[in-house]
Scaffold this motif. Structure first.
Motif, PDB file in Angstrom:
ATOM      1  N   SER A 367      -6.516  15.002 -37.263  1.00 36.73           N
ATOM      2  CA  SER A 367      -6.120  14.305 -36.028  1.00 36.73           C
ATOM      3  C   SER A 367      -5.377  15.190 -35.134  1.00 36.73           C
ATOM      4  CB  SER A 367      -5.242  13.058 -36.375  1.00 36.73           C
ATOM      5  OG  SER A 367      -5.991  12.137 -37.009  1.00 36.73           O
ATOM      6  N   LEU A 368      -5.778  15.393 -33.898  1.00 38.08           N
ATOM      7  CA  LEU A 368      -5.196  16.355 -33.015  1.00 38.08           C
ATOM      8  C   LEU A 368      -4.470  15.654 -32.084  1.00 38.08           C
ATOM      9  CD1 LEU A 368      -8.815  18.450 -32.124  1.00 38.08           C
ATOM     10  CD2 LEU A 368      -7.253  18.963 -34.008  1.00 38.08           C
ATOM     11  N   PRO A 369      -3.047  16.365 -31.787  1.00 37.21           N
ATOM     12  CA  PRO A 369      -2.273  15.759 -30.956  1.00 37.21           C
ATOM     13  C   PRO A 369      -2.770  15.835 -29.407  1.00 37.21           C
ATOM     14  CG  PRO A 369      -1.426  17.659 -31.667  1.00 37.21           C
ATOM     15  CD  PRO A 369      -2.735  17.399 -32.288  1.00 37.21           C
ATOM     16  N   VAL A 370      -3.470  14.864 -28.827  1.00 37.49           N
ATOM     17  CA  VAL A 370      -3.725  15.198 -27.605  1.00 37.49           C
ATOM     18  C   VAL A 370      -3.451  13.867 -26.757  1.00 37.49           C
ATOM     19  CG1 VAL A 370      -5.845  15.268 -26.147  1.00 37.49           C
ATOM     20  CG2 VAL A 370      -6.119  16.283 -28.165  1.00 37.49           C
ATOM     21  N   GLN A 371      -2.316  13.766 -26.042  1.00 35.42           N
ATOM     22  CA  GLN A 371      -1.968  12.825 -25.235  1.00 35.42           C
ATOM     23  C   GLN A 371      -2.489  12.724 -23.848  1.00 35.42           C
ATOM     24  OE1 GLN A 371       2.413  12.827 -25.419  1.00 35.42           O
ATOM     25  NE2 GLN A 371       2.455  12.630 -27.882  1.00 35.42           N
ATOM     26  N   GLY A 372      -2.906  11.289 -23.323  1.00 34.86           N
ATOM     27  CA  GLY A 372      -3.250  10.944 -22.182  1.00 34.86           C
ATOM     28  C   GLY A 372      -3.227   9.650 -22.071  1.00 34.86           C
ATOM     29  N   GLU A 373      -3.877   9.192 -20.581  1.00 34.51           N
ATOM     30  CA  GLU A 373      -4.114   7.647 -20.561  1.00 34.51           C
ATOM     31  C   GLU A 373      -5.241   7.628 -19.343  1.00 34.51           C
ATOM     32  OE1 GLU A 373      -1.330   4.495 -18.092  1.00 34.51           O
ATOM     33  OE2 GLU A 373      -0.322   6.045 -19.083  1.00 34.51           O
ATOM     34  N   GLY A 374      -6.106   6.950 -19.828  1.00 31.62           N
ATOM     35  CA  GLY A 374      -7.216   6.701 -18.877  1.00 31.62           C
ATOM     36  C   GLY A 374      -8.390   7.482 -19.769  1.00 31.62           C
ATOM     37  N   PHE A 375      -8.998   8.473 -18.974  1.00 32.21           N
ATOM     38  CA  PHE A 375     -10.275   9.203 -19.423  1.00 32.21           C
ATOM     39  C   PHE A 375      -9.894  10.348 -20.329  1.00 32.21           C
ATOM     40  CE2 PHE A 375      -9.701  11.535 -15.581  1.00 32.21           C
ATOM     41  CZ  PHE A 375     -10.168  12.790 -15.799  1.00 32.21           C
ATOM     42  N   SER A 379     -16.004  19.007 -23.507  1.00 28.93           N
ATOM     43  CA  SER A 379     -16.997  19.962 -22.872  1.00 28.93           C
ATOM     44  C   SER A 379     -18.269  20.159 -23.736  1.00 28.93           C
ATOM     45  CB  SER A 379     -16.601  21.443 -22.585  1.00 28.93           C
ATOM     46  OG  SER A 379     -15.892  21.879 -23.797  1.00 28.93           O
ATOM     47  N   PRO A 380     -19.257  20.518 -23.493  1.00 27.61           N
ATOM     48  CA  PRO A 380     -20.512  20.367 -24.355  1.00 27.61           C
ATOM     49  C   PRO A 380     -20.121  21.492 -25.496  1.00 27.61           C
ATOM     50  CG  PRO A 380     -21.385  20.610 -22.011  1.00 27.61           C
ATOM     51  CD  PRO A 380     -19.971  20.792 -21.967  1.00 27.61           C
ATOM     52  N   ASP A 381     -19.538  22.579 -25.338  1.00 20.65           N
ATOM     53  CA  ASP A 381     -19.518  23.381 -26.419  1.00 20.65           C
ATOM     54  C   ASP A 381     -18.332  23.059 -27.588  1.00 20.65           C
ATOM     55  OD1 ASP A 381     -17.005  24.009 -25.091  1.00 20.65           O
ATOM     56  OD2 ASP A 381     -17.590  26.115 -24.734  1.00 20.65           O
ATOM     57  N   GLY A 382     -17.529  21.849 -27.112  1.00 19.84           N
ATOM     58  CA  GLY A 382     -16.516  21.299 -27.864  1.00 19.84           C
ATOM     59  C   GLY A 382     -15.358  22.014 -27.710  1.00 19.84           C
ATOM     60  N   ARG A 383     -14.953  22.762 -26.918  1.00 20.23           N
ATOM     61  CA  ARG A 383     -13.650  23.718 -26.774  1.00 20.23           C
ATOM     62  C   ARG A 383     -12.665  22.938 -26.052  1.00 20.23           C
ATOM     63  NH1 ARG A 383     -12.349  29.766 -24.582  1.00 20.23           N
ATOM     64  NH2 ARG A 383     -10.242  29.514 -24.623  1.00 20.23           N
ATOM     65  N   LEU A 405      -5.770  20.087 -19.420  1.00 18.50           N
ATOM     66  CA  LEU A 405      -6.671  20.570 -20.016  1.00 18.50           C
ATOM     67  C   LEU A 405      -6.429  21.091 -21.452  1.00 18.50           C
ATOM     68  CD1 LEU A 405     -10.006  21.541 -19.658  1.00 18.50           C
ATOM     69  CD2 LEU A 405      -8.910  23.792 -19.012  1.00 18.50           C
ATOM     70  N   TYR A 406      -6.929  20.602 -22.556  1.00 17.33           N
ATOM     71  CA  TYR A 406      -6.657  20.899 -23.666  1.00 17.33           C
ATOM     72  C   TYR A 406      -7.675  21.952 -24.272  1.00 17.33           C
ATOM     73  CZ  TYR A 406      -3.181  16.998 -24.357  1.00 17.33           C
ATOM     74  OH  TYR A 406      -1.904  16.400 -24.290  1.00 17.33           O
ATOM     75  N   ASP A 407      -6.994  22.753 -25.023  1.00 17.87           N
ATOM     76  CA  ASP A 407      -8.001  23.787 -25.733  1.00 17.87           C
ATOM     77  C   ASP A 407      -8.052  23.223 -27.141  1.00 17.87           C
ATOM     78  OD1 ASP A 407      -9.294  25.734 -27.133  1.00 17.87           O
ATOM     79  OD2 ASP A 407      -8.289  27.347 -26.102  1.00 17.87           O
ATOM     80  N   ARG A 411      -4.843  25.679 -32.553  1.00 21.64           N
ATOM     81  CA  ARG A 411      -3.798  24.624 -33.370  1.00 21.64           C
ATOM     82  C   ARG A 411      -2.316  24.865 -33.234  1.00 21.64           C
ATOM     83  NH1 ARG A 411      -7.904  22.731 -33.173  1.00 21.64           N
ATOM     84  NH2 ARG A 411      -9.180  22.044 -34.710  1.00 21.64           N
ATOM     85  N   PRO A 412      -1.563  24.068 -32.821  1.00 26.53           N
ATOM     86  CA  PRO A 412      -2.088  22.783 -32.317  1.00 26.53           C
ATOM     87  C   PRO A 412      -2.834  23.051 -30.978  1.00 26.53           C
ATOM     88  CG  PRO A 412      -0.007  22.865 -32.021  1.00 26.53           C
ATOM     89  CD  PRO A 412      -0.062  24.180 -32.879  1.00 26.53           C
TER      90      PRO A 412
END
Length: 523
Positions: A367-375, A379-383, A405-407, A411-412
Motif C-alpha cells: 500500500s503506497l501512501p498517496v493522498q489526494g481528493e478527486g482524480f 502514466s503508461p509506464d507506471g512511474r 505529482l507522485y513518483d 519509497r516512499p
C-alpha cells in the motif's frame, strides 16, 4: 443536430469560450516578448507573436522575416567563440540571480529551480532555466557593467525547427548571430528535430469510435458517420482491442465482438450484475478489465464490489484475477510490469493509498501512501501518478486546490506540488500514450466544479513545467480518451457538444458525441 449549421454554432461557441478564458486571467507569465527597453525589433508589430492572455503561455509563431540558419552559416558564425559556462559554477549562478533582480516588481518567477545552460559571446548571453513559479524559459541578456539586462525571452513550446532561435534573434537584432545558431537547448520543452530536417506534417484528427444505441460508430466529422457493427443492447463498457476486435462489458459477462460481424462471444463470466466497466492497457498484447458489480449487503456494506481480469490479445483468452467486495479503481500497471495499481474508493472522494496487487492472483503486495481528493491518473509506464488534492487552509474549511505529482517508483513515493499560474483547479486528466505529458482541464473554481476555463493544459513530469496545450473550453466537460497520435476527445457533460483537440498543434475541431455514447477507441 448533425447539420452544418451546428458546425458553425459549435465553432462560434468555442471561439467565445476562448475569449472568456483569455479575459478571466490577469497574472503575468514568462511568454515570448521583448523587454521594454530592448533595441528596436526588426519585426513589424503586426507579425510579432502575440499571446491571447498575459497569464496563459501560448505557442508563438516565428516572425516571417527570420530564416532558419543553414549548417554552413552555423559553421561560419564561429561556434568556437561562444563560451559555454558550467551552469553549476558561482559565476553562472550569479548571472541568473542578477537576471531575477532586474525583473519588474509585477513579474515574478520565484527563484531559479535549475540553471540548465549559460552561453556567452562578448557582452551577450543566452540563459536556459527552470523556475519555482511559471514555465521554464530561454532568456537573452546583455551585460552592462555589473548588470544583466533582459532583451528577449521565450517560454512556449517549440513547434518547428529553429522557431525559438529565429524569434529571439529577431527580438535582439544587436546580438551576434552565433549566439543563437550555436545554441542547443537542454530541455525537451524547447527541442525540435534538427535544423534542416523537414517538419512532420500536421496529423489529421483521429476518428473517435463509440458505442451508442446498439451500434459501433466511427465519426469522421460532424456529418460523416460510419457504422462499423451492430451490437447487442446493454453495453456498460467498451474498448477497441484492435481494429478488428471490440471488447464489451455487459451485465453478466465480458464479451468479444469481431468487426463487422457484431455477434458477441462471452470470454469471461461475471458472478454478480455489472454496473459499469473499463479497460486499461497492461503492456504489449494484454488488456485489463475492471467491472463494478452490485454486491449483496451481507458481502459489501455499500453494495459495491469489483472484478478485475486480463485479456490476451494473441490467444483471445480472458481470466479473472481479483474478486473484491469493495470499490476499486484500476489505474494501470507498475513500472516493473509485475503488479497492478488500484485505488480503493469509498463514499468520501478523498483517498490516502494506492495499492499494488499481484497480476497473477490479485493479492495485496504493498500500500503506497498517496493522498489526494478527486482524480488520480497513472502514466503508461507506471512511474507517475497525477493527483488532484484539496489543502485545508483554516478552521472554517476554506481550501486550496492543488495538482500533485507522485513518483511511484520511490519509497516512499515522493510528491511534488505543480505550480499553476492562476487561481483555480485541475480537473480530470489523461496521459499522453508515451507518458511525456499529462493533459488536464484547468480553470477558476475547484476540483468539483469549474466556474470558467483556462483551456487544456499539459504537464511535463520531468521538469514540472505546465503550458497551455489548446484554447478550448473545459468548463462542464470531461476528457474522454486520447488517440495514439495525441488527439483528445473533450466532451460536454451537459449535451452532445464535443471537440477533438490536437495536442501536437493545439488545433480544435468541433465534433458531436451523444450523451449516451461510450467511447471505445480511435480509427
Amino acid at each position: 443536430m448533425q447539420s452544418r449549421d451546428l458546425a458553425r454554432r459549435l465553432s462560434l461557441a468555442l471561439l467565445l469560450a476562448v475569449s472568456l478564458a483569455a479575459c478571466a486571467s490577469s497574472q503575468p507569465a514568462l511568454v515570448p516578448t521583448a523587454a521594454p527597453d530592448s533595441a528596436p525589433s526588426a519585426v513589424p508589430a503586426d507579425t510579432a507573436p502575440q499571446a491571447t492572455s498575459p497569464s496563459l503561455p501560448q505557442e508563438a509563431t516565428a516572425p516571417s522575416v527570420a530564416t532558419a540558419p543553414t549548417a554552413d552559416a552555423t559553421a561560419a558564425s564561429g561556434c568556437a567563440a561562444v563560451e559555454q559556462l558550467d551552469p553549476t559554477t558561482a559565476e553562472a549562478q550569479a548571472i541568473g540571480a542578477a537576471f531575477l533582480r532586474g525583473l519588474p516588481s509585477d513579474r515574478s518567477l520565484g527563484q531559479i529551480d535549475q540553471l540548465h545552460s549559460v552561453a556567452r559571446l562578448g557582452e551577450w548571453l543566452i540563459l536556459e532555466a527552470s523556475f519555482t513559479q511559471g514555465e521554464p524559459g530561454v532568456i537573452v541578456l546583455r551585460q552592462q557593467g555589473g548588470d544583466y539586462r533582459e532583451v528577449a525571452s521565450w517560454s512556449g513550446i517549440v513547434t518547428e525547427a529553429n522557431q525559438m532561435q529565429s524569434y529571439l534573434r529577431a527580438k535582439a537584432p544587436g546580438a551576434p548571430a552565433a549566439l543563437f545558431t550555436c545554441f542547443t537547448p537542454k530541455l525537451t520543452h524547447f527541442t525540435f528535430p534538427a535544423p534542416g530536417a523537414p517538419a512532420a506534417p500536421a496529423a489529421e484528427p483521429s476518428a473517435p469510435v463509440y458505442v451508442d444505441q446498439g451500434k459501433l460508430i466511427a465519426r469522421h466529422g460532424l456529418d460523416d458517420l460510419t457504422q462499423l457493427a451492430s451490437l447487442p443492447e446493454g453495453v456498460l463498457g467498451a474498448v477497441l482491442a484492435d481494429q478488428a476486435t471490440l471488447l464489451l462489458v455487459r451485465e453478466r459477462s465480458v464479451e468479444r465482438v469481431r468487426i463487422p460481424d457484431g455477434a458477441p462471444e462471452p470470454v469471461a463470466a461475471l458472478d454478480q450484475p455489472a454496473l459499469w466497466g473499463a479497460f486499461v492497457p497492461a503492456g504489449p498484447g494484454r488488456l485489463l478489465y475492471a467491472v463494478a458489480v452490485s454486491e449483496p449487503e451481507r458481502v459489501s456494506p455499500f453494495g459495491r464490489g469489483t472484478r478485475i481480469g486480463s485479456y490476451d490479445l494473441a490467444t483471445g483468452e480472458a481470466r479473472q484475477i481479483l474478486a473484491a467486495p469493495e470499490a476499486l479503481e484500476l489505474l494501470g500497471i507498475t513500472a516493473d510490469g509485475q503488479g497492478m495499481l488500484v485505488l480503493p474508493r469509498g463514499q468520501d472522494p478523498a483517498f490516502g493509498t494506492i495499492q499494488i496487487r499481484s497480476l497473477a492472483d490479485g493479492q495485496l503486495i504493498e500500500s503506497l501512501p498517496v493522498q489526494g481528493e478527486g482524480f488520480a491518473a497513472v502514466s503508461p509506464d507506471g512511474r507517475w501518478a497525477a493527483v488532484s488534492s484539496r489543502r485545508i487552509l483554516d478552521a472554517q474549511g476554506n481550501a486550496a486546490d492543488e495538482l500533485l505529482l507522485y513518483d511511484l517508483t520511490a519509497r516512499p513515493p515522493s510528491v511534488r506540488v505543480v505550480a499553476l499560474p492562476n487561481p483555480g483547479a485541475a480537473t480530470g486528466g489523461l496521459w499522453a500514450p508515451d507518458g511525456s505529458r499529462f493533459y488536464f482541464g484547468y480553470g477558476p473554481g475547484n476540483i468539483y466544479a469549474l466556474e470558467g476555463s483556462y483551456g487544456l493544459w499539459a504537464l511535463d513530469p520531468q521538469t514540472l513545467a505546465v503550458t497551455q496545450a489548446a484554447d478550448v473550453s473545459v468548463k462542464d466537460t470531461r476528457l474522454d480518451g486520447i488517440s495514439p497520435s495525441g488527439t483528445i476527445m473533450v466532451r460536454s457533460v451537459m449535451g452532445d457538444e464535443a471537440a477533438l483537440v490536437s495536442t501536437a498543434s493545439g488545433g480544435v475541431t468541433p465534433s458531436i458525441l451523444p450523451p449516451s455514447a461510450l467511447m471505445a477507441g480511435w480509427r
